[in-house]
Design a protein around this motif. Structure first.
Motif, PDB file in Angstrom:
ATOM      1  N   PRO A 171       0.808  -1.223   0.000  1.00  0.00           N
ATOM      2  CA  PRO A 171       0.000   0.000   0.000  1.00  0.00           C
ATOM      3  C   PRO A 171       0.839   1.270   0.000  1.00  0.00           C
ATOM      4  O   PRO A 171       0.391   2.310  -0.479  1.00  0.00           O
ATOM      5  N   ASP A 172       2.076   1.211   0.510  1.00  0.00           N
ATOM      6  CA  ASP A 172       2.910   2.414   0.522  1.00  0.00           C
ATOM      7  C   ASP A 172       3.269   2.842  -0.885  1.00  0.00           C
ATOM      8  O   ASP A 172       3.309   4.038  -1.201  1.00  0.00           O
ATOM      9  N   LEU A 173       3.550   1.855  -1.744  1.00  0.00           N
ATOM     10  CA  LEU A 173       3.918   2.153  -3.131  1.00  0.00           C
ATOM     11  C   LEU A 173       2.752   2.013  -4.092  1.00  0.00           C
ATOM     12  O   LEU A 173       2.922   2.192  -5.308  1.00  0.00           O
ATOM     13  N   ASP A 174       1.568   1.670  -3.574  1.00  0.00           N
ATOM     14  CA  ASP A 174       0.373   1.462  -4.404  1.00  0.00           C
ATOM     15  C   ASP A 174       0.662   0.415  -5.481  1.00  0.00           C
ATOM     16  O   ASP A 174       0.347   0.612  -6.659  1.00  0.00           O
ATOM     17  N   GLU A 175       1.245  -0.718  -5.055  1.00  0.00           N
ATOM     18  CA  GLU A 175       1.627  -1.762  -5.999  1.00  0.00           C
ATOM     19  C   GLU A 175       0.950  -3.078  -5.671  1.00  0.00           C
ATOM     20  O   GLU A 175       0.727  -3.392  -4.495  1.00  0.00           O
ATOM     21  N   ILE A 176       0.659  -3.832  -6.726  1.00  0.00           N
ATOM     22  CA  ILE A 176       0.206  -5.214  -6.595  1.00  0.00           C
ATOM     23  C   ILE A 176       1.410  -6.097  -6.896  1.00  0.00           C
ATOM     24  O   ILE A 176       1.881  -6.151  -8.046  1.00  0.00           O
ATOM     25  N   LEU A 177       1.933  -6.768  -5.888  1.00  0.00           N
ATOM     26  CA  LEU A 177       3.167  -7.526  -6.038  1.00  0.00           C
ATOM     27  C   LEU A 177       2.931  -8.911  -6.610  1.00  0.00           C
ATOM     28  O   LEU A 177       3.774  -9.436  -7.348  1.00  0.00           O
ATOM     29  N   ASP A 178       1.803  -9.509  -6.294  1.00  0.00           N
ATOM     30  CA  ASP A 178       1.511 -10.857  -6.790  1.00  0.00           C
ATOM     31  C   ASP A 178       0.022 -11.111  -6.655  1.00  0.00           C
ATOM     32  O   ASP A 178      -0.672 -10.472  -5.847  1.00  0.00           O
ATOM     33  N   VAL A 179      -0.491 -12.039  -7.429  1.00  0.00           N
ATOM     34  CA  VAL A 179      -1.910 -12.383  -7.394  1.00  0.00           C
ATOM     35  C   VAL A 179      -2.056 -13.814  -7.873  1.00  0.00           C
ATOM     36  O   VAL A 179      -1.304 -14.269  -8.750  1.00  0.00           O
ATOM     37  N   ASN A 180      -3.002 -14.537  -7.292  1.00  0.00           N
ATOM     38  CA  ASN A 180      -3.182 -15.933  -7.704  1.00  0.00           C
ATOM     39  C   ASN A 180      -4.169 -16.041  -8.871  1.00  0.00           C
ATOM     40  O   ASN A 180      -4.741 -15.045  -9.339  1.00  0.00           O
ATOM     41  N   GLY A 181      -4.383 -17.287  -9.312  1.00  0.00           N
ATOM     42  CA  GLY A 181      -5.244 -17.510 -10.468  1.00  0.00           C
ATOM     43  C   GLY A 181      -6.675 -17.080 -10.230  1.00  0.00           C
ATOM     44  O   GLY A 181      -7.331 -16.530 -11.133  1.00  0.00           O
ATOM     45  N   ARG A 182      -7.182 -17.334  -9.045  1.00  0.00           N
ATOM     46  CA  ARG A 182      -8.555 -16.927  -8.744  1.00  0.00           C
ATOM     47  C   ARG A 182      -8.708 -15.418  -8.821  1.00  0.00           C
ATOM     48  O   ARG A 182      -9.711 -14.904  -9.330  1.00  0.00           O
ATOM     49  N   GLY A 183      -7.705 -14.675  -8.347  1.00  0.00           N
ATOM     50  CA  GLY A 183      -7.749 -13.219  -8.433  1.00  0.00           C
ATOM     51  C   GLY A 183      -7.736 -12.743  -9.872  1.00  0.00           C
ATOM     52  O   GLY A 183      -8.452 -11.797 -10.235  1.00  0.00           O
ATOM     53  N   CYS A 184      -6.937 -13.415 -10.710  1.00  0.00           N
ATOM     54  CA  CYS A 184      -6.890 -13.044 -12.135  1.00  0.00           C
ATOM     55  C   CYS A 184      -8.247 -13.265 -12.792  1.00  0.00           C
ATOM     56  O   CYS A 184      -8.749 -12.403 -13.531  1.00  0.00           O
ATOM     57  N   ARG A 185      -8.855 -14.419 -12.496  1.00  0.00           N
ATOM     58  CA  ARG A 185     -10.166 -14.710 -13.098  1.00  0.00           C
ATOM     59  C   ARG A 185     -11.242 -13.774 -12.569  1.00  0.00           C
ATOM     60  O   ARG A 185     -12.140 -13.361 -13.310  1.00  0.00           O
ATOM     61  N   LEU A 186     -11.157 -13.429 -11.308  1.00  0.00           N
ATOM     62  CA  LEU A 186     -12.178 -12.578 -10.697  1.00  0.00           C
ATOM     63  C   LEU A 186     -12.151 -11.172 -11.288  1.00  0.00           C
ATOM     64  O   LEU A 186     -13.208 -10.583 -11.583  1.00  0.00           O
ATOM     65  N   PHE A 187     -10.939 -10.617 -11.476  1.00  0.00           N
ATOM     66  CA  PHE A 187     -10.830  -9.247 -11.977  1.00  0.00           C
ATOM     67  C   PHE A 187     -10.706  -9.181 -13.499  1.00  0.00           C
ATOM     68  O   PHE A 187     -10.843  -8.103 -14.091  1.00  0.00           O
ATOM     69  N   GLY A 188     -10.406 -10.317 -14.155  1.00  0.00           N
ATOM     70  CA  GLY A 188     -10.349 -10.344 -15.605  1.00  0.00           C
ATOM     71  C   GLY A 188      -9.030  -9.898 -16.198  1.00  0.00           C
ATOM     72  O   GLY A 188      -8.981  -9.497 -17.376  1.00  0.00           O
ATOM     73  N   TYR A 189      -7.951  -9.943 -15.428  1.00  0.00           N
ATOM     74  CA  TYR A 189      -6.625  -9.571 -15.917  1.00  0.00           C
ATOM     75  C   TYR A 189      -5.684 -10.775 -15.808  1.00  0.00           C
ATOM     76  O   TYR A 189      -5.939 -11.722 -15.058  1.00  0.00           O
ATOM     77  N   THR A 190      -4.561 -10.693 -16.524  1.00  0.00           N
ATOM     78  CA  THR A 190      -3.485 -11.650 -16.284  1.00  0.00           C
ATOM     79  C   THR A 190      -2.685 -11.190 -15.073  1.00  0.00           C
ATOM     80  O   THR A 190      -2.791 -10.028 -14.637  1.00  0.00           O
ATOM     81  N   SER A 191      -1.873 -12.100 -14.551  1.00  0.00           N
ATOM     82  CA  SER A 191      -1.048 -11.753 -13.397  1.00  0.00           C
ATOM     83  C   SER A 191      -0.103 -10.610 -13.727  1.00  0.00           C
ATOM     84  O   SER A 191       0.078  -9.677 -12.939  1.00  0.00           O
ATOM     85  N   ARG A 192       0.491 -10.653 -14.908  1.00  0.00           N
ATOM     86  CA  ARG A 192       1.433  -9.592 -15.295  1.00  0.00           C
ATOM     87  C   ARG A 192       0.700  -8.247 -15.414  1.00  0.00           C
ATOM     88  O   ARG A 192       1.219  -7.212 -15.000  1.00  0.00           O
ATOM     89  N   GLU A 193      -0.498  -8.275 -15.979  1.00  0.00           N
ATOM     90  CA  GLU A 193      -1.262  -7.019 -16.116  1.00  0.00           C
ATOM     91  C   GLU A 193      -1.619  -6.446 -14.755  1.00  0.00           C
ATOM     92  O   GLU A 193      -1.525  -5.230 -14.539  1.00  0.00           O
ATOM     93  N   LEU A 194      -2.025  -7.309 -13.836  1.00  0.00           N
ATOM     94  CA  LEU A 194      -2.392  -6.826 -12.502  1.00  0.00           C
ATOM     95  C   LEU A 194      -1.193  -6.230 -11.780  1.00  0.00           C
ATOM     96  O   LEU A 194      -1.319  -5.208 -11.084  1.00  0.00           O
ATOM     97  N   GLN A 195      -0.022  -6.842 -11.941  1.00  0.00           N
ATOM     98  CA  GLN A 195       1.160  -6.333 -11.260  1.00  0.00           C
ATOM     99  C   GLN A 195       1.620  -4.993 -11.834  1.00  0.00           C
ATOM    100  O   GLN A 195       2.410  -4.287 -11.196  1.00  0.00           O
ATOM    101  N   ALA A 196       1.117  -4.635 -12.989  1.00  0.00           N
ATOM    102  CA  ALA A 196       1.459  -3.345 -13.590  1.00  0.00           C
ATOM    103  C   ALA A 196       0.427  -2.268 -13.262  1.00  0.00           C
ATOM    104  O   ALA A 196       0.613  -1.102 -13.636  1.00  0.00           O
ATOM    105  N   LEU A 197      -0.657  -2.645 -12.577  1.00  0.00           N
ATOM    106  CA  LEU A 197      -1.736  -1.700 -12.271  1.00  0.00           C
ATOM    107  C   LEU A 197      -1.612  -1.161 -10.856  1.00  0.00           C
ATOM    108  O   LEU A 197      -1.148  -1.861  -9.953  1.00  0.00           O
TER     109      LEU A 197
END
Length: 372
Positions: free
Chosen positions: A63-89
């Protein structure tokens, strides 16, 4: 062999053994490292599988850097992004409407080590909104840096089921209120019939009997009227109920100008199953006091009191002439007293009578807890 070559041979043999020992130790260290690496790889694979195959979305956030460092498969499916895309958001992309709340939540997690939010608004890649509950804990990445491990669960279906249940309960409550309203109206028709029949009779005993029947029916009608108007259909404000009931009894007996009525109780809440028999008991005991305690135009005071402790104690007392000395209240032919004993049994209680001064009827029974 001369001493010098022999000495050299011994030294060479010692060095050879030492080299062999070092080689064996090195081999053992390499094997230990290999075993450790295998264990670490197995452990990492196991926990990665737990991470990836969890039914809940798992996100590693900074939260200090407003970064998503990692996400699992369920998170990717839930939000509709790939893991790499989420880590860039930035995190605000996923929680556009609740970032201020999430930042305060993150501070609380860092301070306490864990936290929970029952509902937070989320947004998918396509802009669809959904509700989720979040459980989080602080996780150290390095000695100088920590992050927050978030378990996020979609509660859209749960909220829809809750809404359906609430709608069903509301519908049933409306129907139940309508039932109470109709029962009250029907009971009022019955009391009106008693009044009509009483006005057509010239027999005082018949009139008194019809009035008693009317008052009994009216005591039940007041309950249904209270339920129809109440916010909670299972909670009866007993003080309000008794006040209304006793005032109507005073008017029915024409005793309002000569008998003072005192209601001595705090706010008491009863359920329907206890309120109805209690109301009938008050009706019978107060009716007896108004009929017999003050002969002629006698004046006095009647007290209806409730004391709540381990049991509920309901008492009706008067300062009138008292009961006849030879009257056994447990064997009385009076319909009213027989009804009182029957109602006390229904409440699994007991009744005590004190004769002097005046008369005191005290009913005690276990109080059933009424939930909020």
């Amino acid at each position: 062999m001369t001493p010098e070559p022999e000495k050299a041979t011994v030294e060479i043999e010692r060095l050879r053994r030492r080299v062999a020992e070092l080689e064996a130790a090195r081999l053992e260290q390499l094997q230990a490292v290999a075993r450790t690496e295998d264990l670490l790889e197995h452990s990492e694979t196991r926990f990665r599988n737990v991470f990836d195959y969890s039914n809940d979305a798992i996100l590693l956030l900074d939260p200090d850097l407003d970064e998503i460092l990692d996400v699992n498969g369920r998170g990717c499916r839930l939000f509709g992004y790939t893991s790499r895309e989420l880590q860039a958001l930035p995190m605000s992309t996923l929680f556009p409407g609740d970032m201020a709340r999430l930042q305060a939540f993150a501070l609380a997690v860092v301070e306490q080590g864990y936290g929970w939010i029952d509902e937070v608004g989320c947004q998918t890649r396509t802009g669809d909104a959904f509700a989720a509950e979040i459980s989080a804990s602080e996780v150290p990445l390095t000695p100088e840096r920590t992050c927050i491990l978030v378990l996020l669960r979609d509660i859209t279906e749960h909220k829809a089921a809750e809404a359906e249940i609430r709608a069903s309960l509301q519908e049933k409550e409306v129907l139940l209120r309508e039932i109470h309203h109709r029962v009250k109206n029907n009971l009022q028709i019955v009391t009106s019939l008693f009044d009509l029949q009483s006005s057509r009779s010239d027999d005082d005993d018949v009139k008194a009997m019809l009035r008693e029947c009317r008052n009994r029916v009216r005591s039940m009608s007041v309950i249904h009227e209270s339920l129809y108007r109440a916010h909670d259909l299972n909670r009866i404000d007993f003080r309000r109920y008794v006040t209304q009931l006793t005032e109507e009894l005073l008017r029915s007996f024409g005793a309002a100008n000569r008998v003072a009525l005192q209601i001595d109780m705090d706010d008491v809440v009863l359920d329907v199953d206890q309120a109805i028999p209690c109301g009938l008991i008050v009706n019978e005991l107060l009716s007896n006091a108004l009929k017999y305690a003050y002969p002629g135009d006698g004046q006095g005071r009647v007290i209806v009191a409730v004391d709540v402790g381990e049991e509920l104690k309901l008492s009706v007392s008067d300062d009138g002439v008292g009961l006849p000395a030879d009257l056994d209240v447990t064997q009385s032919p009076s319909l009213g007293l027989r009804l009182v004993h029957s109602l006390v049994g229904q409440l699994q209680g007991r009744i005590d009578v004190r004769r002097s001064p005046g008369t005191v009827f005290e009913v005690s029974f276990p109080l059933r807890v009424v939930s909020d």
